[in-house]
Design a protein around this motif. Sequence first.
Motif, PDB file in Angstrom:
ATOM      1  N   GLN A  23     -10.066   4.330 -11.082  1.00 15.49           N
ATOM      2  CA  GLN A  23     -11.417   4.162 -11.238  1.00 15.49           C
ATOM      3  C   GLN A  23     -12.030   5.088 -10.480  1.00 15.49           C
ATOM      4  OE1 GLN A  23     -12.895   0.436 -12.956  1.00 15.49           O
ATOM      5  NE2 GLN A  23     -12.670   1.307 -14.973  1.00 15.49           N
ATOM      6  N   ARG A  24     -11.673   4.566  -8.927  1.00 13.43           N
ATOM      7  CA  ARG A  24     -12.518   5.214  -7.934  1.00 13.43           C
ATOM      8  C   ARG A  24     -12.526   6.554  -7.640  1.00 13.43           C
ATOM      9  NH1 ARG A  24     -13.827   1.506  -2.602  1.00 13.43           N
ATOM     10  NH2 ARG A  24     -15.061   3.123  -1.727  1.00 13.43           N
ATOM     11  N   TYR A  25     -11.114   6.185  -7.672  1.00 12.44           N
ATOM     12  CA  TYR A  25     -10.042   8.010  -6.333  1.00 12.44           C
ATOM     13  C   TYR A  25      -9.314   8.997  -7.593  1.00 12.44           C
ATOM     14  CZ  TYR A  25     -10.754   5.005  -2.307  1.00 12.44           C
ATOM     15  OH  TYR A  25     -11.726   4.441  -1.356  1.00 12.44           O
ATOM     16  N   PHE A  26     -10.195   8.806  -8.648  1.00  9.83           N
ATOM     17  CA  PHE A  26      -9.168   9.171  -9.459  1.00  9.83           C
ATOM     18  C   PHE A  26      -7.806   9.836  -9.780  1.00  9.83           C
ATOM     19  CE2 PHE A  26     -13.556  11.315  -8.846  1.00  9.83           C
ATOM     20  CZ  PHE A  26     -14.118  10.945 -10.765  1.00  9.83           C
ATOM     21  N   ASP A  35      14.159   2.628   1.040  1.00 10.88           N
ATOM     22  CA  ASP A  35      14.202   1.585   1.778  1.00 10.88           C
ATOM     23  C   ASP A  35      12.368   0.247   2.090  1.00 10.88           C
ATOM     24  OD1 ASP A  35      12.886   3.487   2.803  1.00 10.88           O
ATOM     25  OD2 ASP A  35      13.270   2.799   5.118  1.00 10.88           O
ATOM     26  N   GLY A  36      11.533   1.110   0.682  1.00 15.48           N
ATOM     27  CA  GLY A  36      10.479   0.465   0.973  1.00 15.48           C
ATOM     28  C   GLY A  36       9.457   1.232   0.946  1.00 15.48           C
ATOM     29  N   ALA A  37       9.202   2.305   2.234  1.00 14.49           N
ATOM     30  CA  ALA A  37       8.281   3.058   3.015  1.00 14.49           C
ATOM     31  C   ALA A  37       7.579   3.905   1.421  1.00 14.49           C
ATOM     32  CB  ALA A  37       8.963   3.976   3.972  1.00 14.49           C
ATOM     33  N   VAL A  38       6.089   3.799   1.858  1.00 14.55           N
ATOM     34  CA  VAL A  38       5.427   4.102   1.017  1.00 14.55           C
ATOM     35  C   VAL A  38       5.105   5.693   1.830  1.00 14.55           C
ATOM     36  CG1 VAL A  38       3.132   4.618  -0.524  1.00 14.55           C
ATOM     37  CG2 VAL A  38       4.855   2.359  -0.156  1.00 14.55           C
ATOM     38  N   PHE A  39       4.716   6.971   0.644  1.00 18.13           N
ATOM     39  CA  PHE A  39       4.247   8.097   1.572  1.00 18.13           C
ATOM     40  C   PHE A  39       3.036   8.755   0.603  1.00 18.13           C
ATOM     41  CE2 PHE A  39       8.454   7.814   2.632  1.00 18.13           C
ATOM     42  CZ  PHE A  39       8.586   7.648   4.188  1.00 18.13           C
ATOM     43  N   GLY A  40       1.904   9.340   1.283  1.00 14.42           N
ATOM     44  CA  GLY A  40       1.163   9.516  -0.375  1.00 14.42           C
ATOM     45  C   GLY A  40      -0.060   9.988   0.718  1.00 14.42           C
ATOM     46  N   GLU A  41      -1.018  10.474   0.343  1.00 11.92           N
ATOM     47  CA  GLU A  41      -2.168  10.776   0.921  1.00 11.92           C
ATOM     48  C   GLU A  41      -3.505  10.466  -0.228  1.00 11.92           C
ATOM     49  OE1 GLU A  41      -2.340  14.819   0.096  1.00 11.92           O
ATOM     50  OE2 GLU A  41      -1.538  15.056   2.307  1.00 11.92           O
ATOM     51  N   GLN A  42      -4.492   9.604   0.334  1.00 12.19           N
ATOM     52  CA  GLN A  42      -5.953   8.967  -0.851  1.00 12.19           C
ATOM     53  C   GLN A  42      -6.362  10.554  -0.310  1.00 12.19           C
ATOM     54  OE1 GLN A  42      -7.001   5.742   1.269  1.00 12.19           O
ATOM     55  NE2 GLN A  42      -8.595   5.586  -1.246  1.00 12.19           N
ATOM     56  N   ARG A  43      -6.593  11.197  -1.835  1.00 11.30           N
ATOM     57  CA  ARG A  43      -7.291  13.126  -1.888  1.00 11.30           C
ATOM     58  C   ARG A  43      -7.407  12.902  -3.267  1.00 11.30           C
ATOM     59  NH1 ARG A  43      -5.028  17.628   1.467  1.00 11.30           N
ATOM     60  NH2 ARG A  43      -4.762  16.449   3.934  1.00 11.30           N
ATOM     61  N   LEU A  44      -8.823  13.612  -3.546  1.00  8.63           N
ATOM     62  CA  LEU A  44      -8.788  13.495  -5.283  1.00  8.63           C
ATOM     63  C   LEU A  44      -8.229  14.241  -6.068  1.00  8.63           C
ATOM     64  CD1 LEU A  44     -12.862  13.402  -4.820  1.00  8.63           C
ATOM     65  CD2 LEU A  44     -11.272  11.102  -5.446  1.00  8.63           C
ATOM     66  N   TYR A  45      -7.498  14.021  -6.954  1.00  3.89           N
ATOM     67  CA  TYR A  45      -7.150  15.334  -7.430  1.00  3.89           C
ATOM     68  C   TYR A  45      -8.143  14.758  -9.075  1.00  3.89           C
ATOM     69  CZ  TYR A  45      -3.560  15.642  -4.137  1.00  3.89           C
ATOM     70  OH  TYR A  45      -3.454  16.066  -2.364  1.00  3.89           O
ATOM     71  N   TYR A  46      -8.866  15.696  -9.821  1.00  4.30           N
ATOM     72  CA  TYR A  46      -8.774  16.307 -10.838  1.00  4.30           C
ATOM     73  C   TYR A  46      -7.808  15.624 -12.099  1.00  4.30           C
ATOM     74  CZ  TYR A  46     -13.060  15.433  -8.371  1.00  4.30           C
ATOM     75  OH  TYR A  46     -14.079  14.946  -7.510  1.00  4.30           O
ATOM     76  N   THR A  47      -7.377  15.887 -12.329  1.00  5.30           N
ATOM     77  CA  THR A  47      -5.912  16.174 -13.248  1.00  5.30           C
ATOM     78  C   THR A  47      -4.245  15.596 -12.405  1.00  5.30           C
ATOM     79  OG1 THR A  47      -5.088  18.532 -12.642  1.00  5.30           O
ATOM     80  CG2 THR A  47      -6.942  17.283 -14.368  1.00  5.30           C
TER      81      THR A  47
END
Length: 64
Positions: A23-26, A35-47
Motif C-alpha cells: 500500500q505504501r510503496y506500490f 543462499d538467502g541473500a536478498v537484492f532489490g531497490e526500494q523505488r516506486l513502480y506504479y505497475t
Amino acid sequence: MSIIKIYSVVGIQSFTLVVFNTQRYFWEFRLVSADGAVFGEQRLYYTPKQQQKPAESVFNLTSN
C-alpha cells in the motif's frame, strides 16, 4: 497493518524473483539467491511491468 500482495514468484537460474505490491510503496521486486541473500531497490513502480527492467539489471549484476 500493512497489506502485501504477491504478484509473481519466478525461478531464474539459482535466483527467485518476487514481485509484490504494498500500500505504501506500490510495486516492488526482490531477487533472492540460493543462499538467502536478498537484492532489490526500494523505488516506486506504479505497475508490475515498470519494475521489470530494474529487476533484470539487478539480476545481471548479481549473476556475474
